[in-house]
Design an enzyme around this catalytic site. Structure first.
Site, mmCIF file in Angstrom:
data_model
loop_
_atom_site.group_PDB
_atom_site.id
_atom_site.type_symbol
_atom_site.label_atom_id
_atom_site.label_comp_id
_atom_site.label_asym_id
_atom_site.label_seq_id
_atom_site.Cartn_x
_atom_site.Cartn_y
_atom_site.Cartn_z
ATOM 1 N N ARG A 245 -0.688 -44.442 3.459
ATOM 2 C CA ARG A 245 0.369 -45.442 3.288
ATOM 3 C C ARG A 245 1.704 -44.787 2.941
ATOM 4 O O ARG A 245 2.768 -45.251 3.382
ATOM 5 C CB ARG A 245 -0.036 -46.446 2.209
ATOM 6 C CG ARG A 245 -1.195 -47.349 2.626
ATOM 7 C CD ARG A 245 -1.815 -48.050 1.442
ATOM 8 N NE ARG A 245 -0.843 -48.883 0.740
ATOM 9 C CZ ARG A 245 -1.088 -49.443 -0.457
ATOM 10 N NH1 ARG A 245 -2.256 -49.256 -1.048
ATOM 11 N NH2 ARG A 245 -0.170 -50.189 -1.026
ATOM 12 N N ARG B 19 -13.475 -43.957 -0.974
ATOM 13 C CA ARG B 19 -13.082 -45.246 -1.534
ATOM 14 C C ARG B 19 -11.823 -45.770 -0.858
ATOM 15 O O ARG B 19 -10.945 -45.007 -0.484
ATOM 16 C CB ARG B 19 -12.833 -45.095 -3.043
ATOM 17 C CG ARG B 19 -14.098 -44.764 -3.829
ATOM 18 C CD ARG B 19 -13.782 -44.464 -5.278
ATOM 19 N NE ARG B 19 -13.019 -43.227 -5.429
ATOM 20 C CZ ARG B 19 -12.687 -42.701 -6.593
ATOM 21 N NH1 ARG B 19 -13.024 -43.309 -7.721
ATOM 22 N NH2 ARG B 19 -12.012 -41.574 -6.646
ATOM 23 N N ASP C 231 -8.640 -48.850 -1.126
ATOM 24 C CA ASP C 231 -7.927 -49.664 -2.108
ATOM 25 C C ASP C 231 -7.987 -51.151 -1.772
ATOM 26 O O ASP C 231 -8.426 -51.553 -0.700
ATOM 27 C CB ASP C 231 -6.455 -49.242 -2.172
ATOM 28 C CG ASP C 231 -6.271 -47.850 -2.748
ATOM 29 O OD1 ASP C 231 -7.142 -47.417 -3.526
ATOM 30 O OD2 ASP C 231 -5.260 -47.205 -2.408
#
Length: 271
Positions: A205, A50, A52
């Site tokens: 990130r 998945r 974001d």
């Protein structure tokens, strides 16, 4: 029943992430709507990983099961007819169904994956570029690539990445195997390429944010290793913006014969 794998590319900026939600404003929602319109029956998909809100994919891999018989190019062209411009099926491939005596011989987009590769594209310039909004991260302080490479060296191998894990992460274990990190500069563009067996929520990130602290001189390269050992998310840099993050490639055993693309090129930032 047949199992079909798809390679899906998308611009994540318009969508609330990959995983479907009640508002149906996600990549998975749009893909399943398009599949249902083409197949004329509801289709449930499973993805390799998945992403974001705001995160892009050069090659997301999904699978679904169907009783329909279509050639692979029909799945590509037919589903793309019903997808928005920001999402496209790039390829389709029929993969083997598991024999009753050994379910491990069945392809699974997530569980058959051997590794994942992400790119993070960073624009390093005193002034932001509106042309790169949503496509690249930005930091105005000058960055030293060699310092960031020295910091990244501490991340290679199997480690507990708790310091770079979102509080919302649902992974069973924070231990991951970081196989490689490349940091390359071309003019004002810096591209981080990270390959691991799997990634935690916000891990890339969070790593990029901390490496930027090293690159701009705010922290020493050794600080990255100290963060790993501390296992405290509060000690690391804040989560960096999603704009420049791209799911680039999912690695599978060649036996599945997937017609995957290179996954390593960002044509607007080729290095």
């Amino acid at each position: 029943m047949k199992r079909i794998a798809l390679g899906v590319q998308y611009d994540g900026a318009p969508w609330n992430g990959y995983q479907k939600q009640l508002d149906r404003h996600t990549v998975q929602d749009q893909l399943e709507i398009a599949l249902a319109r083409f197949a004329r029956v509801d289709v449930a998909t499973t993805c390799a990983g998945r992403t974001d809100t705001g995160v892009h994919a050069l090659e997301q891999v999904v699978h679904f099961d169907t009783e329909l018989t279509r050639d692979t190019q029909s799945w590509v062209r037919g589903v793309n007819t019903f997808l928005p411009d920001s999402i496209a099926v790039r390829w389709a491939s029929e993969v083997a169904q598991a024999p009753a005596h050994d379910p491990h011989l069945e392809f699974h987009a997530r569980f058959s994956a051997r590794a994942r590769t992400y790119h993070y594209v960073l624009y390093n310039h005193p002034v932001r570029s509106p042309l790169l909004a949503g496509k690249a991260g930005w930091t105005f302080r000058p960055l030293d690539v060699e310092r960031m490479r020295a910091g990244a060296a501490h991340l290679i191998g199997q480690h507990d990445f708790t310091a770079f894990r979102s509080s919302q992460c649902q992974a069973k274990s924070p231990v991951k195997d970081m196989q490689s990190i490349r940091i390359e500069r071309s003019g004002d563009a810096i591209v981080f390429t990270l390959r691991a067996n799997a990634f935690l929520h916000h891990m890339v990130r969070n790593l990029v944010g901390s490496l930027i602290y090293v690159g701009n001189g705010r922290q020493r390269p050794e600080w990255i290793g100290e963060l790993l050992r501390a296992r405290d998310r509060h000690e690391a840099a804040p989560t960096f913006m999603p704009d420049g993050l791209y799911l680039a490639k999912i690695d599978y055993d060649p036996k599945w014969g997937l017609p995957q693309e290179a996954g390593s090129l960002l044509p607007w930032f080729s290095l």
